[in-house]
Design an enzyme around this catalytic site. Structure first.
Site, PDB file in Angstrom:
ATOM      1  N   TRP A 210      23.331  76.602 -33.948  1.00 50.17           N
ATOM      2  CA  TRP A 210      23.127  78.011 -33.610  1.00 50.17           C
ATOM      3  C   TRP A 210      23.299  78.884 -34.865  1.00 50.17           C
ATOM      4  CZ3 TRP A 210      26.195  82.428 -33.839  1.00 50.17           C
ATOM      5  CH2 TRP A 210      25.611  83.569 -33.258  1.00 50.17           C
ATOM      6  N   ARG A 457      27.596  77.775 -22.849  1.00 53.35           N
ATOM      7  CA  ARG A 457      27.510  79.230 -22.652  1.00 53.35           C
ATOM      8  C   ARG A 457      27.749  79.586 -21.178  1.00 53.35           C
ATOM      9  NH1 ARG A 457      23.138  84.062 -23.391  1.00 53.35           N
ATOM     10  NH2 ARG A 457      24.478  85.424 -24.581  1.00 53.35           N
ATOM     11  N   ASP A 493      14.082  82.813 -22.278  1.00 50.92           N
ATOM     12  CA  ASP A 493      15.196  82.211 -22.994  1.00 50.92           C
ATOM     13  C   ASP A 493      15.638  80.907 -22.330  1.00 50.92           C
ATOM     14  OD1 ASP A 493      17.186  82.013 -24.904  1.00 50.92           O
ATOM     15  OD2 ASP A 493      17.897  84.068 -24.617  1.00 50.92           O
ATOM     16  N   ASP A 565      18.917  83.458 -33.760  1.00 49.37           N
ATOM     17  CA  ASP A 565      19.684  84.676 -33.477  1.00 49.37           C
ATOM     18  C   ASP A 565      20.235  85.254 -34.774  1.00 49.37           C
ATOM     19  OD1 ASP A 565      19.260  84.631 -30.792  1.00 49.37           O
ATOM     20  OD2 ASP A 565      21.231  83.846 -30.250  1.00 49.37           O
TER      21      ASP A 565
HETATM   22  C1  GLA Z   1      20.123  84.295 -26.524  1.00 50.94           C
HETATM   23  C2  GLA Z   1      18.990  84.864 -27.332  1.00 50.94           C
HETATM   24  C3  GLA Z   1      19.324  86.270 -27.781  1.00 50.94           C
HETATM   25  C4  GLA Z   1      19.633  87.123 -26.575  1.00 50.94           C
HETATM   26  C5  GLA Z   1      20.739  86.484 -25.757  1.00 50.94           C
HETATM   27  C6  GLA Z   1      20.952  87.222 -24.448  1.00 50.94           C
HETATM   28  O1  GLA Z   1      21.229  84.039 -27.320  1.00 50.94           O
HETATM   29  O2  GLA Z   1      18.682  84.056 -28.427  1.00 50.94           O
HETATM   30  O3  GLA Z   1      18.253  86.834 -28.497  1.00 50.94           O
HETATM   31  O4  GLA Z   1      18.483  87.308 -25.787  1.00 50.94           O
HETATM   32  O5  GLA Z   1      20.454  85.133 -25.440  1.00 50.94           O
HETATM   33  O6  GLA Z   1      21.963  86.673 -23.711  1.00 50.94           O
END
Ligand code: GLA
Length: 752
Positions: A210, A457, A493, A565
């Site tokens: 991540w 998560r 997602d 992210d």
């Molecule tokens: C993931 C995505 C982020 C965001 C979050 C929302 O981590 O990669 O861009 O949308 O979820 O919970």
């Protein structure tokens, strides 16, 4: 005679026997060659050709299909038949190490492509060439299919090679058919099995986690097997991406050398084995990961493997990437030659803390900034267990009445009034245990009922092998898009991996649990097919907790992907650079955020080299920042065609230099844009000592170079009126005068 040779192998020899052995061995070898040559005259030769390359398949004396050549096309195709005469690696085993689809359990003692337990329990398979045919799809695309069959069992394998001639891309898959009486079980069922002959093999693969996706690692392959794989089920690319660069003879270089770029188009567990065999040939086997995935094949049915996609160039990774990008835009990525929307996302700006008043203000901010669309992220749904953090609510897709009392339609309408489109985030494959959905349908959730639940998560994965769950997931999308056809964008997602893989549905329907990983992915594709049949044009972003799911099967349904992210622009220079080996810039969502303290110009310039977006609080921007951003969006507007549809030239790698430089050039080389970024704050870049060669321009043209996207109040140090020949810019290069005060420089290059 050949059998004797094996039985009397060297380990059994005494000294007095050794000279007899050597003579026998030589005789055997010569005899083998002469048999091979006689039969080779009748052998079937099947060239798989693209504009510049050939993969040559040829049957041997026993009708095994072998891969005898891979590389640049020969000028004279009549010489293909001579290739096998030049290879003396022909003792009983090496002669078939290069089988085009190596079966297990008979003559083969290396890594197989196919391993089957037949209906009667026998575990041996042999594959013999039967026939082949070619279907001409259009001027540029052909499908070659080659039928192989087991002479004892009625198992058939058809190898498919779909060639995209101009793009020099091959898409390969196999279809395994059970014609036996009764079901068979497949332990391994690869998509492709290729063989290469070179001095050495350098593999670059891309690992990560991540916030640190696509980290390249180049390694000289030694004898034995190097495997890259995933066993995560969903979010399958979290630790390893299904892509690689294979460089032959020497390490990969951008502008020269023989390289193969390869990728498996599969959104689940994959495995690629790179085996340098005892004869120093490379065997590559790519496909679905057999890990806990024994798959049954009922009598009279067949199994189609995912596509393994590859391109070869003898001009280095740059040319190979451009080939793959052209292919992706023309044939694979959804709307690959089309347009994209700039957007303002609210994830990093608000996280879960918003309501409809706040959002309506953000629409106005987006409009003021000048983007096309507002993207509402996570946190808009669930009532029994409201989605105010990531511990609850996933699975309950009705708008949260406290935050959004007037629902999604109201937001769509208000966005429209503000003159901006509206997009929305979903994560439809997942569920929080704290949700209404989980309480009502625990049997829809992938979990081991006898064991404690294990979360990623705080969530679990829904069982997409179950048609009811497929209906439910499609229903989420249908409900959103059906009721609000004006929705202009979806961010899809997928944040969790699969722990405790167990399906109540497979149990109930008396199927094998080992089908779960494969049938999950098939279930996902079924849903996406339905979504696209009903909503064929809405742009969709493929996201998976960052870049945990990026592959060319999913990208059939998605217009773009979220690389990471991690939006720190310095990190993004590296991340986006490494994705660029395989995926075209039009598909890469690059957002300007407040993740780092790096200046707004640098952040903006990095986001520009792909599909630009924002995830900031617009009202926090200073007057100059707002002015700069508004102007940057206009500048981007004038460059986006070039970035999205042009050819990418990677000029200076951030992994090898204190800076990165890359360029997009249009087809007739009349216009280019060059992005330059300093990637260190060390002394090396207190001044910019050397020019960077602008490969990719036309040597015979003249070009003017102008710095663009300057921050208000700053001026360029470059001479805007100078004109250079393409020849000069290619051979000598151009110095964009990057330094610690000019850490990001964009150049517009225009033919005069
Ligand atoms: C993931 C995505 C982020 C965001 C979050 C929302 O981590 O990669 O861009 O949308 O979820 O919970």
């Amino acid at each position: 005679m050949q059998k004797q040779f094996i039985q009397n192998g060297p380990s059994r020899l005494t000294k007095s026997h050794s000279s007899t052995f050597v003579k026998t061995a030589i005789l055997t070898f010569l005899c083998f060659i002469s048999i091979s040559l006689t039969k080779a005259a009748n052998s079937v030769i099947i060239p798989v050709e693209t504009a510049h390359n050939t993969l040559l398949l040829q049957t041997d004396a026993d009708n095994h299909l072998l891969m005898t050549y891979f590389g640049t096309k020969l000028a004279d195709a009549s010489e293909y038949k001579l290739i096998s005469t030049q290879n003396n690696q022909k003792d009983v085993n090496a002669g078939i190490f290069n089988h085009a689809f190596t079966p297990a359990g008979t003559w083969n003692l290396v890594e197989p492509a196919l391993s089957i337990t037949h209906a009667d329990g026998n575990i041996s398979t042999e594959l013999i060439y039967v026939s082949h045919k070619t279907e001409q799809v259009n001027d540029n695309v052909k499908i070659l299919s080659i039928l192989l069959a087991d002479p004892v069992y009625k198992t058939e394998v058809t190898l498919y090679f779909k060639t995209y001639i101009k793009e020099d891309v091959v898409e390969q898959w196999s279809v395994i058919r059970n014609n036996e009486k009764g079901p068979l079980n497949m332990q391994k069922y690869a998509s492709a099995n290729l063989s290469f002959i070179a001095k050495d093999y350098y593999l670059t693969h891309f690992h990560g986690g991540w916030g640190r996706e696509m980290k390249p690692e180049q390694t000289l392959l030694t004898h034995g097997i190097k495997t890259i794989d995933s066993k995560l089920g969903t979010r399958a690319n979290l630790f390893e991406h299904p892509v690689f660069i294979m460089s032959f003879d020497k390490p990969a270089a951008e502008d020269e050398g023989k390289v193969l770029l390869g990728t498996l188009a599969w959104s689940g567990n994959f495995r690629m084995d790179f085996e340098v065999d005892a004869y120093h040939n490379l065997r590559l086997i790519a496909g679905i990961n057999p890990f806990q995935s024994e798959y049954p094949l009922a009598e009279g049915t067949e199994f189609k493997t995912p596509s393994f996609i590859y391109t070869f160039s003898d001009k280095g990774t740059g040319e190979a990437s451009r080939q793959l990008h052209r292919w992706a835009r023309n044939y694979r990525l959804m709307d690959g030659n089309g347009s994209r929307l700039t957007l303002l996302n609210n994830w990093e700006a608000t996280y879960f803390d918003f309501n409809q008043e706040k959002l309506v203000k953000l629409f106005a901010d987006g409009k003021k900034l000048g983007v096309d669309l507002f993207l509402l992220d996570d946190g808009w749904f669930a009532n029994k267990y409201p989605r105010n953090d990531d511990f609850a609510g996933l699975g309950d897709w009705e708008p949260n009445v406290k935050k959004l009392p007037d629902g999604i339609s109201y937001l769509v309408k208000e966005a429209g009034k503000a003159g901006i489109k509206f997009g929305i985030w979903v994560e439809p494959e997942m569920v929080n245990p704290k949700s209404d959905l989980y309480e009502k349908h625990p049997d829809w959730v992938i979990r081991q009922t006898e064991r404690p639940e294990h979360y990623f998560r705080n969530q679990l994965v829904l069982d997409l092998t179950n048609p009811e769950v497929q209906d439910y997931v499609f229903g989420i999308m249908d409900n959103l898009l059906g009721k609000n056809p004006e929705i202009g964008f979806i961010k899809w997602d997928c944040n969790s991996v699969i722990f405790n893989a167990q399906s109540a549905y497979l149990q109930k329907t008396k199927q094998k649990q080992s089908q779960l990983y494969v049938d999950y992915v098939h279930g996902l594709y079924k849903v996406l097919e339905r979504v696209r049949a009903a909503y064929p044009v809405v742009p969709m972003m493929l996201c998976s907790g960052g870049g945990g799911r990026v592959d060319y099967e999913a990208l059939k349904y998605f217009t773009e992907y979220w690389p990471s992210d991690n939006t720190n622009p310095l990190e993004r220079v590296f991340i986006q650079w490494n994705y660029s080996y395989f995926y075209p810039a039009i598909a890469s969502c690059n957002h300007i955020t407040d993740w780092s303290k790096v200046g707004l110009k640098y952040r903006t310039d990095v986001a520009m080299m792909g599909k630009m977006g924002y995830d900031i609080v617009v009202s926090n921007l200073s007057e100059n920042e707002l002015k700069f951003s508004q102007q940057a969006l206009k500048t981007y507007d004038s460059l986006k065609d070039l970035i999205w549809h042009g050819d990418l030239y990677r000029l200076a790698s951030p992994d090898e230099n204190p800076y990165a430089s890359l360029m997009f050039v249009n087809e007739n080389k009349t216009k280019a844009v060059v992005f330059n970024y300093v990637v260190t704050n060390r002394f090396d870049v207190t001044y910019s000592p050397t020019p960077i060669r602008l490969n990719g321009l036309d040597a015979s043209k003249k070009y003017r170079i102008q710095e663009i996207n300057l921050y208000p109040g700053t001026t360029t140090t470059l001479n805007a009126s100078a004109v250079f020949s393409g020849d000069f810019l290619i051979r000598n290069g151009y110095n964009s005068e990057m330094n610690l005060l000019r850490t990001s420089v964009i150049l517009e290059v225009t033919a005069q």
